[in-house]
Design a protein around this motif. Structure first.
Motif, short mmCIF file in Angstrom:
data_model
loop_
_atom_site.label_atom_id
_atom_site.label_comp_id
_atom_site.label_asym_id
_atom_site.label_seq_id
_atom_site.Cartn_x
_atom_site.Cartn_y
_atom_site.Cartn_z
N UNK A 298 47.44 27.65 43.52
CA UNK A 298 47.23 27.84 42.06
C UNK A 298 47.68 29.45 41.79
N UNK A 299 48.52 29.41 40.57
CA UNK A 299 49.05 30.80 40.15
C UNK A 299 48.47 31.13 38.92
N UNK A 300 48.22 32.26 38.34
CA UNK A 300 47.88 32.55 37.12
C UNK A 300 48.72 33.55 36.48
N UNK A 301 48.89 33.72 35.51
CA UNK A 301 49.88 34.96 34.68
C UNK A 301 48.77 35.91 34.60
N UNK A 302 49.42 37.10 33.84
CA UNK A 302 48.69 38.22 33.63
C UNK A 302 47.50 38.12 32.58
N UNK A 303 47.70 37.01 31.85
CA UNK A 303 46.40 36.72 30.73
C UNK A 303 45.47 35.63 31.29
N UNK A 304 45.63 35.20 32.56
CA UNK A 304 44.69 34.21 33.00
C UNK A 304 45.25 32.61 32.94
N UNK B 39 44.13 34.83 48.55
CA UNK B 39 43.66 35.31 47.43
C UNK B 39 44.34 36.55 46.91
N UNK B 40 44.85 36.55 45.81
CA UNK B 40 45.32 37.84 45.34
C UNK B 40 44.81 38.08 43.80
N UNK B 41 44.57 39.15 43.38
CA UNK B 41 44.13 39.46 41.81
C UNK B 41 44.96 40.76 41.46
N UNK B 42 45.50 40.79 40.43
CA UNK B 42 46.07 42.23 39.93
C UNK B 42 45.10 42.83 38.80
N UNK B 43 44.70 43.84 38.99
CA UNK B 43 44.15 44.61 37.94
C UNK B 43 44.87 45.29 36.94
N UNK B 44 46.17 45.34 37.23
CA UNK B 44 47.07 45.95 36.02
C UNK B 44 47.11 45.32 34.90
N UNK B 45 47.51 46.13 33.79
CA UNK B 45 47.83 45.50 32.52
C UNK B 45 49.22 44.95 32.59
N UNK B 46 49.51 43.98 31.80
CA UNK B 46 50.75 43.29 31.76
C UNK B 46 52.08 44.25 31.70
N UNK B 47 51.98 45.03 30.45
CA UNK B 47 52.89 45.97 29.94
C UNK B 47 52.57 46.95 29.04
N UNK B 48 53.09 47.95 28.82
CA UNK B 48 52.72 49.10 27.87
C UNK B 48 52.56 48.58 26.76
N UNK C 81 54.59 36.96 33.71
CA UNK C 81 54.21 37.87 34.71
C UNK C 81 53.00 37.40 35.69
N UNK C 82 53.13 37.40 36.88
CA UNK C 82 51.89 37.00 37.85
C UNK C 82 50.97 37.62 37.90
N UNK C 83 49.75 37.19 37.90
CA UNK C 83 48.53 38.13 37.80
C UNK C 83 47.78 37.80 38.74
N UNK C 84 47.82 36.55 39.22
CA UNK C 84 46.86 36.11 40.43
C UNK C 84 47.37 35.09 41.24
N UNK C 85 47.00 34.72 42.44
CA UNK C 85 47.18 33.41 43.21
C UNK C 85 46.08 33.25 44.06
N UNK D 181 33.35 40.26 39.51
CA UNK D 181 33.33 39.73 38.00
C UNK D 181 34.82 39.41 37.47
N UNK D 182 35.67 40.46 37.78
CA UNK D 182 37.03 40.07 37.19
C UNK D 182 37.58 38.81 38.13
N UNK D 183 37.23 38.71 39.29
CA UNK D 183 37.86 37.61 40.00
C UNK D 183 37.28 36.22 39.40
N UNK D 184 36.00 36.30 39.10
CA UNK D 184 35.34 35.11 38.43
C UNK D 184 35.88 34.87 37.13
N UNK D 185 36.02 35.87 36.23
CA UNK D 185 36.37 35.57 34.98
C UNK D 185 37.75 35.06 34.95
N UNK D 186 38.76 35.46 35.81
CA UNK D 186 40.11 35.02 36.07
C UNK D 186 40.33 33.65 36.60
N UNK D 187 39.32 33.31 37.58
CA UNK D 187 39.20 32.01 38.06
C UNK D 187 38.97 30.94 36.93
N UNK D 188 37.86 31.43 36.07
CA UNK D 188 37.62 30.66 35.07
C UNK D 188 38.68 30.49 34.03
#
Length: 223
Positions: free
Chosen positions: A166-172, A110-119, A58-62, A6-13
């Motif tokens: 295709x690269x995506x930042x931490x917010x998509x 394909x790569x996807x981070x599930x981490x938050x961007x920062x504190x 910040x890079x969140x996905x590729x 679900x996270x992957x699909x949401x990020x791709x969208x």
């Protein structure tokens, strides 16, 4: 697993609909070189030029597709070793990675981070955070190939087209990638070692014969 998909699909969208941000630069290292049939070839995928201003990029996905010459190279069974800048690749709570080598001549990554961007983005979250792991440039991971034993002499190009990156930042948000990236590898002509060895042996035997003739030559008669 369902949460990850679900996270992957949401990020791709989100990556498809979000506005474009700064344009990072992709690169393949080494840029090229001489390879020998039967050898292994490791190629590092690097990203650089991430915006270090506040707020940081910040890079969140590729999602990348690397093209290779299937007459020269074949991906190893473990075709990709992920880096650590999106999180721990061994921890499914931090990252999701996948590689597809089912189409000859292409490796899709394909790569996807599930981490938050920062504190500051998630006060009550527990690290690690992407901001703690990433700098302006870092490795996404390493591709592993086998140089085919029957590879014909000549040059071959490893290509990462911008259209397939295709690269995506931490917010998509999408991070545009401009310009194709390539590395050129060369299989040299077969060595002429047997011919050279034969010539050297003949020269050595000829020299030895001349030295033996001098040693066997009778000394001049005494006067």
């Amino acid at each position: 697993m369902t949460k990850t998909l679900i996270s992957c699909l949401a990020l791709a969208t989100a990556m498809a609909t979000a506005p474009l941000h700064a344009a990072p630069v992709m690169s393949l290292l080494p840029l090229g070189g001489v390879v020998s049939p039967g050898a292994t070839l490791d190629v590092d995928l690097q990203v650089s030029g991430l915006d270090a201003s506040v707020p940081r990029t910040l890079l969140g996905a590729f999602d990348l597709s690397v093209q290779y010459d299937s007459a020269l190279l074949a991906p190893l069974a473990a075709a990709f070793s992920p880096g650590s800048r999106l999180g721990d690749a061994a921890d499914p709570a931090q990252t999701f990675y996948a590689s597809d080598t089912s189409f000859a001549g292409t490796v899709r990554l394909l790569g996807l981070s599930l981490l938050e961007a920062s504190a500051t983005d998630c006060v009550f979250c527990i690290g690690p955070f992407l901001a703690d792991l990433q700098g302006d440039s870092f490795s996404l991971g390493t591709l592993h190939f086998q140089v085919l034993d029957g590879a014909a002499p000549g040059s071959s190009v490893l290509l990462l087209p911008a259209a397939d990156a295709t690269l995506g930042d931490a917010g998509g948000a999408t991070l545009s990638v401009t310009g194709d990236v390539s590395a050129i590898f060369v299989v040299p002509e077969p060595a002429t070692l047997p011919v050279a060895a034969t010539a050297l042996l003949a020269a050595w035997l000829a020299g030895r014969g001349r030295r033996s003739g001098k040693m066997l030559r009778s000394p001049p008669p005494a006067g």
